[in-house]
Design an enzyme around this catalytic site. Sequence first.
Site, PDB file in Angstrom:
ATOM      1  N   PHE A  33      -5.997 -41.945   1.219  1.00 28.11           N
ATOM      2  CA  PHE A  33      -4.626 -42.122   0.745  1.00 28.11           C
ATOM      3  C   PHE A  33      -3.595 -41.217   1.413  1.00 28.11           C
ATOM      4  CE2 PHE A  33      -1.092 -42.591  -2.263  1.00 28.11           C
ATOM      5  CZ  PHE A  33      -1.071 -43.969  -2.348  1.00 28.11           C
ATOM      6  N   ASP A  34      -3.985 -40.353   2.324  1.00 28.45           N
ATOM      7  CA  ASP A  34      -2.999 -39.543   3.041  1.00 28.45           C
ATOM      8  C   ASP A  34      -3.413 -39.383   4.500  1.00 28.45           C
ATOM      9  OD1 ASP A  34      -0.624 -38.132   3.333  1.00 28.45           O
ATOM     10  OD2 ASP A  34      -1.498 -36.218   2.716  1.00 28.45           O
ATOM     11  N   LEU A  35      -3.796 -40.511   5.106  1.00 27.01           N
ATOM     12  CA  LEU A  35      -4.179 -40.472   6.518  1.00 27.01           C
ATOM     13  C   LEU A  35      -2.936 -40.316   7.376  1.00 27.01           C
ATOM     14  CD1 LEU A  35      -6.855 -43.281   6.721  1.00 27.01           C
ATOM     15  CD2 LEU A  35      -7.220 -40.827   6.858  1.00 27.01           C
ATOM     16  N   THR A  95       2.467 -38.996   2.129  1.00 24.45           N
ATOM     17  CA  THR A  95       3.478 -38.762   3.149  1.00 24.45           C
ATOM     18  C   THR A  95       4.188 -40.085   3.389  1.00 24.45           C
ATOM     19  OG1 THR A  95       2.048 -37.088   4.131  1.00 24.45           O
ATOM     20  CG2 THR A  95       3.875 -37.898   5.493  1.00 24.45           C
ATOM     21  N   ASN A 130      -3.773 -34.717   9.420  1.00 24.26           N
ATOM     22  CA  ASN A 130      -5.005 -34.621   8.646  1.00 24.26           C
ATOM     23  C   ASN A 130      -6.240 -35.033   9.438  1.00 24.26           C
ATOM     24  OD1 ASN A 130      -3.766 -33.576   6.411  1.00 24.26           O
ATOM     25  ND2 ASN A 130      -3.516 -35.548   5.390  1.00 24.26           N
TER      26      ASN A 130
END
Length: 131
Positions: free
Chosen positions: A53-55, A98, A59
Amino acid sequence: MSPLSGLVFECGETNLHEFLKNHPRTAVIEKINILESIVRSVCFLHKLNIVHFDLKPENVVLFNSNQGVKWKLIDFDSSFDLSDSSSRFVEVSGLRFTEEYVSPEVMRFVKPTSSSTSRTIEIKTSMDVWS
């Protein structure tokens, strides 16, 4: 006096965003290898019913070891376990992400139009694919 405990993680060298910024002439084959590492990692997570959910490039981190160079995913603070039915549907207000990399179905609720009424969204693996 109580004993202290903690987790120790290996230290990465740089993230993908910084790497590409500092190495603008990276060979296409190397970029393909990096992309393959990311895809393998995401596929592995999805087989375990986990959505990162925050690729984003920040990261994805480079690790150098005796076995060679490896690109790994980090920062699982925003991830979801889809095998837990209670985490499959979430309130948009409670999501951490993001904005530049989040999927359109999430942005539709973050920047609501007059036609959007629900503030709950279903978390899906396709959201990682979008990122």
